[in-house]
Enzyme design. Structure first.
Site, PDB file in Angstrom:
ATOM      1  N   GLN C 220       0.688  -1.038   0.380  1.00  0.00           N
ATOM      2  CA  GLN C 220       0.033  -0.180  -0.059  1.00  0.00           C
ATOM      3  C   GLN C 220       0.964   1.227   0.050  1.00  0.00           C
ATOM      4  O   GLN C 220       0.190   2.650   0.151  1.00  0.00           O
ATOM      5  CB  GLN C 220      -0.989  -0.009   1.708  1.00  0.00           C
ATOM      6  N   ARG C 367      -8.193  -0.650   8.006  1.00  0.00           N
ATOM      7  CA  ARG C 367      -9.668   0.118   7.512  1.00  0.00           C
ATOM      8  C   ARG C 367      -9.983   1.710   8.063  1.00  0.00           C
ATOM      9  O   ARG C 367     -11.218   1.547   8.690  1.00  0.00           O
ATOM     10  CB  ARG C 367     -11.065  -0.414   7.058  1.00  0.00           C
ATOM     11  N   CYS C 368      -8.980   2.214   9.180  1.00  0.00           N
ATOM     12  CA  CYS C 368      -9.282   3.478   9.839  1.00  0.00           C
ATOM     13  C   CYS C 368      -8.269   3.892   9.831  1.00  0.00           C
ATOM     14  O   CYS C 368      -6.856   3.682   9.322  1.00  0.00           O
ATOM     15  CB  CYS C 368      -9.531   2.000  11.175  1.00  0.00           C
ATOM     16  N   GLU C 737     -12.958   4.642   4.531  1.00  0.00           N
ATOM     17  CA  GLU C 737     -13.377   3.493   6.157  1.00  0.00           C
ATOM     18  C   GLU C 737     -14.667   3.991   6.992  1.00  0.00           C
ATOM     19  O   GLU C 737     -14.271   3.298   8.155  1.00  0.00           O
ATOM     20  CB  GLU C 737     -12.080   3.466   7.073  1.00  0.00           C
TER      21      GLU C 737
END
Lengths: 294, 171, 783
Positions: C220, C367-368, C737
């Site tokens: 990522q 996801r945060c 997110e």
């Protein structure tokens, strides 16, 4: 992930398979649908030196009605039994159980014989066969024999198959009257092994009394278990609120669940009671409905 | 061990170790890398292919078990430069994000539509319950299968013409 | 349904994705699809013990096994000074264990062989003699004086990694002393794992002749990986070429650098051929970085009319054996201090203790945005506890305490400046769309019949877009991001960005931004990311930061191009630059609507007919350092029914109303929301990674770490309000997110609401059926 290296044998006949099994004994594993065995081999929990693939043996496939009932070949796949519309009427528990096994892709490969021989305590087929009072047909160097399902499961992943024997079929007795069945299962997610499960198979006589009762318990003991007390409480009596309540109360008495990540033993016992209640009520409604149509 | 497998209509003859899983055979021997591997426990379905027309998890089938049989992978969906309706529908309905589960989802959807040309939402969710997607939340996958069903049954042509148009422009 | 890519003014439209044609054909190129000539395969040997001293490693049998080319141990790496590597949180982590192992599945040795199967065979032959040591699983025990010190390599002899505080302790205490109402609740956010469908992996290809390492990795953050690799390996950074090909999902899992990567690189350096390492699912769950694992206690001080006054939070955070949190350097507990949420508290005080245990390192921002999920869950859960205590409707309590529209920009008591929002409007829309009053009436009727139906609300505020360089860095690297746009003579564009998408659709959404700014179509713009030799430097895609940072960079970079294009247009139109106007698709002359030139005309002129004195060509770079973070928010409502017999919870309906500012592509935003809700649902009802007392991981695969299928997942309903960010170039805020951050509280609040007639105030996630059953039976409820 790869399995250990092994020698691959693909016998074309049952006799050849039996010969190969005898030859390689404990070094060999028998491959049916492979949906339990191959994952175990990938994780190297199982590491056979010889893999004997039954897939090419035509005589182990399919099913046929016999004088006494139904003979299901060991290689009948879960999906075959799920979709076998011809069996829905007389053997409703088969499709009702099959649709709960793993997921549709696994059901396209997995077989009833492989599932029974694997002897997982959470085996859906094992549980259903208990309810159906089935017999396992085994074949080996000494010929073939039939093993009542209650004698077939010995312990977790252990059956009463002798060395050199394999499962070739399972025999389901024909119902003597109107029949209805339910398979109930609670999973943590779709396709999971059961937290607890229950197979209920009821046959009634002309007077609406229970002629045959079969109740199998899933994932609540070292092997699939029989709710014998509940069965006894139902036979010879009509399905009423009282008999249903009594049988449901008795089902957990024959269970032997363990505390684990899926829940406590008390929880699983209570699930069995609830499933029995729901299954028997639905069966009673279905059979009454059928009687009134007749 | 020598095997002969027909994959996407073409016959391949190969010499494989018996322990070679079908998924690895497709990916590494035949270079058909559209079939993905996402787990070791037959849980995720990223490796779904058709074996003699039925959807199976190719990570849990040995290549030698496919000997003499027919396999169809995601690479076999497109015919003569035309995307299959199920592929177009996944694009149109935004039924993919990272794309890793997509080949398996497409094959499971294709198999479903062969058996059941007009599945309900519940039937679609059941048929795809052996395939995990971590991105889409499944809503658009269900929509895509319904869209493909309409297209295959001769309805919904209009919906997918749009996709044809922009498909042509970005190829 | 998707729109074509050939229309002008595409911003805000549901344009079909440009990445899909290859992915639906099975022609994506993920890291495991890379097969290079002479490539070898690496398999990692892992510890069966959670805490043990390594007495001896015997690799002789493995080295003699067929196909084996190399075995690496910690000792081998130590000779190269590579046995340890830095984590993104400023801790260090063992690449291969030297003296002891600190968690089960820790990396102990690596085997390289001709085939993957041979590497796995040989891995089994490596004999490791372990001496088991006492195991610390419970983070509270880890803090006690009798617990063994796990990290004896560290200077500070303590299992406490950090103690971190935010807010004003004294002011908060003072309010609590006087407050008429105080509620207190312990809340656990379980240990979960991002588990992208594609596991982690890499191919390291060291070219001895050119002294250049090409490193394919499912990453990522390829630029950050390159910098870390340069620092760790000593290879010059420009001789490292990191390529992040198609990425099969990330969700935070693919931000860190993992030991397998370093081993593959070392093996390729030693052997001079490419080396591939692809982890198994078990390795992914049991060794790569986890998320959450927060043990929180929250207290709210309030007035009797429901007005909240102060918030006090104390947290013990289990970071495992190494501090692998991928947090910005100044924030060891991430952005957890956003915990005052959508509500106007006078004061707040937040404390977090980070602790080592014998578990895998973490925790990443799954996801945060760095512990925002924990914060949002906590405040949304405890607001419901307060509502229950006061006998007030949870929607009403929220409305009473929202930061009001006119208070923005709003400075929170922990120091964040919220950019914009209209929380009342968003919740009002959600209540109307779900039919809240009707549902409450139905609930009352069902309760009268002894049924258990629940309605749960979550009105969360998110903080994303890390971040402004004055505050945000990782290992010193400032967290701005970048775009580089080249317009070619025919008006076709290649744009490269410093972020790396993993399914979010950047190839489409960034093309929409650039096409909108340049008067082109999405089809005209090719987006490339993930190649460090070509893309400008950036910190990567996680924490919903791509749109707030790289999206801003893309818009401003395109505007930089437009500035130059205006000069060329003036030249073509034969007028002064001040007389040129841009209407979104073409330049024309002020007051003379008939005469205009398009960006394509200008692009051609930039290479064929530039005005005298102007540099030819049409390209630009932009490094965008955002002035602030963005604050997406939403109002989520869950409706659940409980099966009294089994304790199973059925999610009957779920509505997500999101406000993520300007929407670039509503189809993609909706898809992101669907996906995030599914992950939030899984966390609420299914997911946990438990460890037994010996530190054995009890959910190391997808049979026991549960990921929902289509059959488990509810149908999602979505809607939105749009409150643009005032400081973002196009007003966008980021959304990936939000659904994961906002939804767990809605699910849990709904279940607690259903059980509230029994006096239930809280249930910890995951809400397994047996937990609900235990509550029902304890209160005599049965079927």
């Amino acid at each position: 992930m790869f399995p250990n290296a092994f020698r691959y044998e693909a016998p074309a006949t049952l006799d050849e398979a039996i010969r190969l099994i005898a030859e390689h004994a404990y070094d060999a594993k028998v491959l049916a649908g492979g949906q339990s065995l191959l994952p175990m081999m990938k994780l190297r929990i199982a590491a056979p030196a010889v893999l004997i693939d039954l897939g090419g043996i035509g005589e182990l496939k399919g099913w046929r009605e016999t004088e006494e009932g139904l003979r299901i070949g060991a290689l009948a796949r879960h999906a075959d039994l799920e979709r076998a519309a011809a069996l829905y009427g007389r053997y409703p528990l088969l499709s009702r159980t099959a649709r709960w096994i793993a997921d549709p892709l696994v059901r396209n490969r997995g077989t009833i014989g492989g599932s029974l021989a694997h002897a997982d305590p959470a085996s859906d087929w094992g549980t259903a066969m208990i309810a159906l009072h089935a017999e396992v047909e085994a074949a080996g160097p000494e010929g073939s024999r039939r093993i009542p399902i209650d004698d077939f499961f010995v312990d977790t992943f252990v059956t009463s198959l002798e060395e050199g024997e394999l499962v070739v079929a399972v025999h389901v007795p024909a119902p003597s009257g109107p029949v209805a069945a339910r398979y109930m299962k609670l999973e943590r997610k779709a396709g999971d092994f059961a937290i607890a499960g229950l197979a209920v198979h009821i046959v009634t006589d002309g007077d609406g009394r229970v002629a045959e009762a079969g109740i199998g318990i899933c994932a609540c003991g070292p092997v699939p278990l029989r709710a014998a007390k509940a069965e006894a409480a139902l036979v010879g009596r009509p399905l009423t609120n009282d008999t249903i309540a009594e049988a449901s109360r008795l089902v957990p008495e024959d269970a032997d669940p363990a505390d684990d990540l899926r829940g406590s033993s008390d929880y699983k016992r209570d699930l069995l009671r609830v499933f029995a209640l729901r299954a028997l009520r639905e069966i009673a409604e279905e059979l009454e409905g059928r009687a009134s149509i007749a | 061990m020598k095997i002969a497998v027909k994959v996407n209509g073409r016959l391949y003859e190969s010499d494989v170790e018996p322990r070679t899983l079908l998924a690895y055979y497709l990916r590494e021997t035949l270079n058909l890398t559209g079939t993905h591997i996402g787990c070791d426990t037959t849980s995720c379905g990223a490796c779904t292919v058709l074996l003699d027309g039925e959807a199976v998890k190719s990570c849990t089938v040995l290549a030698v078990q496919a000997n003499g049989r027919e396999v169809m992978t995601v690479e076999g969906l497109e015919q003569n430069g035309q995307l299959h309706p199920v592929q177009k529908a996944f694009w149109e309905a935004h039924a993919l994000q990272c794309g890793y589960c997509t080949p398996g989802m497409l094959m499971a959807s294709y198999a479903l539509l062969q058996d059941n040309p007009a599945p309900t939402e519940a039937e679609i969710r059941e048929a795809l319950s052996g395939n995990i997607c971590r991105c889409t939340g499944y809503v658009n996958i269900v929509k895509a299968v319904q869209l493909a069903a309409r297209e295959l049954s001769g309805e919904g042509q209009e919906a997918l013409q749009e996709v044809e148009a922009h498909g042509a422009s970005s190829n | 349904m998707a729109l074509r890519q050939t229309e002008l003014r595409p911003l805000g439209k549901p344009v079909g994705r440009k990445e899909d044609p290859r992915l639906i054909r099975g022609k994506g190129r993920y890291v495991d699809d890379i097969m290079l000539p002479n490539m070898l395969h690496l398999c990692v040997v892992r510890s069966p013990y959670a805490h043990a001293r390594i007495r001896r490693i015997d690799a002789s049998a493995a080295l003699a096994a067929p196909g084996v080319k190399l075995v690496l141990t910690g000792e081998d790496l130590a000779k190269m000074n590579l046995a340890w590597m830095p984590t993104l949180a400023g801790d260090r982590q063992m690449v291969l264990a030297t003296e002891k192992v600190l968690f089960q599945y820790q990396e102990v040795a690596a085997v390289v062989a001709e085939t993957r199967a041979q590497a796995e065979d040989a891995a089994q032959l490596i004999e490791v003699d372990y001496e088991p040591l006492p195991v610390v699983v419970d983070p509270f025990y880890a803090l006690s004086p009798e617990a063994p010190i796990l990290r004896d390599d560290k200077e500070k002899k303590s299992n406490l990694i950090f103690h971190w505080e935010a807010g004003d302790r004294e002011e908060t205490e003072a309010i609590f002393r006087e407050a008429p109402v105080v509620v207190k609740q312990d809340v656990r956010f379980p240990r979960v794992h991002p588990s992208p469908l594609e596991p982690c992996g890499c191919v390291a290809d060291y070219d001895t002749a050119r002294s250049k390492l090409t490193f394919y990795v499912t990453s990522q953050a390829p630029h950050a990986h390159r910098t870390v690799l340069a620092l760790v390996s000593g290879l010059p950074e420009h001789q490292i070429h990191v390529i992040s090909p198609d990425v099969g999902g990330g969700f935070g899992n693919k931000v860190p650098v993992y030991p397998g990567y370093v081993c593959a690189i070392v093996a390729s350096l030693k052997l001079g051929v490419p080396v591939k390492w692809i982890e198994t699912r078990t390795e992914n769950i049991a060794s790569t970085h986890f998320a959450r694992d927060y043990h929180m206690t929250a207290e709210i001080a309030a007035r009797e009319d429901g007005k909240v006054l102060a918030l006090r939070v104390k947290t013990v955070a289990d970071h495992g054996a190494f501090d692998g949190a991928a947090d910005p350097s100044k924030f060891p507990a991430g952005l957890f201090s956003i915990v005052t949420g959508s509500y106007d508290f006078k004061a707040a005080f937040v404390e977090v203790d980070g602790v080592h245990t014998n578990k895998p390192p973490g925790g990443v921002a799954y996801r945060c945005s760095f512990r925002v999920t924990e914060a949002a869950y906590l405040i949304e859960r405890v607001m419901d506890v307060l509502a229950r205590r006061l006998g007030m409707d949870p929607a009403e309590l929220r409305m009473r305490n929202f930061i009001r529209k006119e208070q923005f920009p709003y400075r929170s008591p922990t120091g964040w400046v919220y950019d914009s929002g209209d929380y009342e409007k968003t919740l009002t829309l959600a209540l109307e769309r779900i039919g809240y009053e009707e549902l409450r009436r139905e609930q009352a009727e069902r309760r009268a019949r002894g049924e258990f139906m629940g309605i749960g609300i979550s009105t969360f505020t998110e903080i994303v877009g890390a971040g402004p360089s004055h505050t945000f860095d990782i290992l010193g690297l400032k967290m701005f991001d970048s775009a580089q746009i080249r317009v070619h003579p025919t008006g076709k564009v290649i744009a490269r960005l410093g972020v790396r998408h993993q399914g979010q659709g950047h190839e489409t959404t960034f093309a929409q931004i650039i096409a909108e700014e340049l008067g082109l179509t999405v089809d005209d713009v090719l987006i490339e990311e993930g190649d460090t030799d070509t893309a400008p430097y950036g910190l990567g895609t996680y924490a919903s930061r791509s749109t707030p940072t790289a999206g801003g960079a893309a818009a401003l970079c395109a505007r930089r191009i437009r500035q130059k294009a205006r000069k060329i247009a003036a030249h073509l139109l034969e007028v002064g630059e001040d007389d040129v106007v841009w209407d979104g698709t073409a330049f024309s002359v002020q007051g003379l609507p008939g005469r205009s030139v398009t960006m394509k005309d200008v692009a051609f002129a930039a290479y064929t007919n530039v005005p005298e004195g102007l540099e030819p060509g049409l390209e630009a770079s932009y490094y965008y350092d955002p002035p602030n973070l963005t604050f997406p928010n939403g109002a989520y409502i869950a409706v659940v029914d409980i099966d009294k017999g089994t304790g199973a919870v059925k999610v009957r309906r779920f509505l997500a109303v999101d406000d993520c500012g300007t929407v670039i592509n509503p189809m993609i935003v909706e898809g992101q929301v669907h996906g995030g809700l599914t992950e939030g649902f899984a966390i609420a009802f299914m997911q946990d990674i438990p460890y037994d007392a010996d530190g054995n991981c009890l959910a190391p695969n997808w049979m026991d770490y549960l990921v929902p299928t289509a059959l488990d997942t509810p149908h999602w309903e979505t809607d939105r309000t749009v409150t643009p960010s005032p400081h973002h170039p196009i007003g966008a805020k980021g959304v990936g997110e939000s659904p994961n951050v906002g939804s767990p509280a809605a699910f849990v609040n709904a279940v607690v609401d259903a059980l509230s007639p029994l006096g239930v105030e809280h249930i910890d996630m995951p809400i397994y059926p047996w937990k609900v059953w235990s509550i029902l039976r304890a209160h005599g409820v049965t079927e």
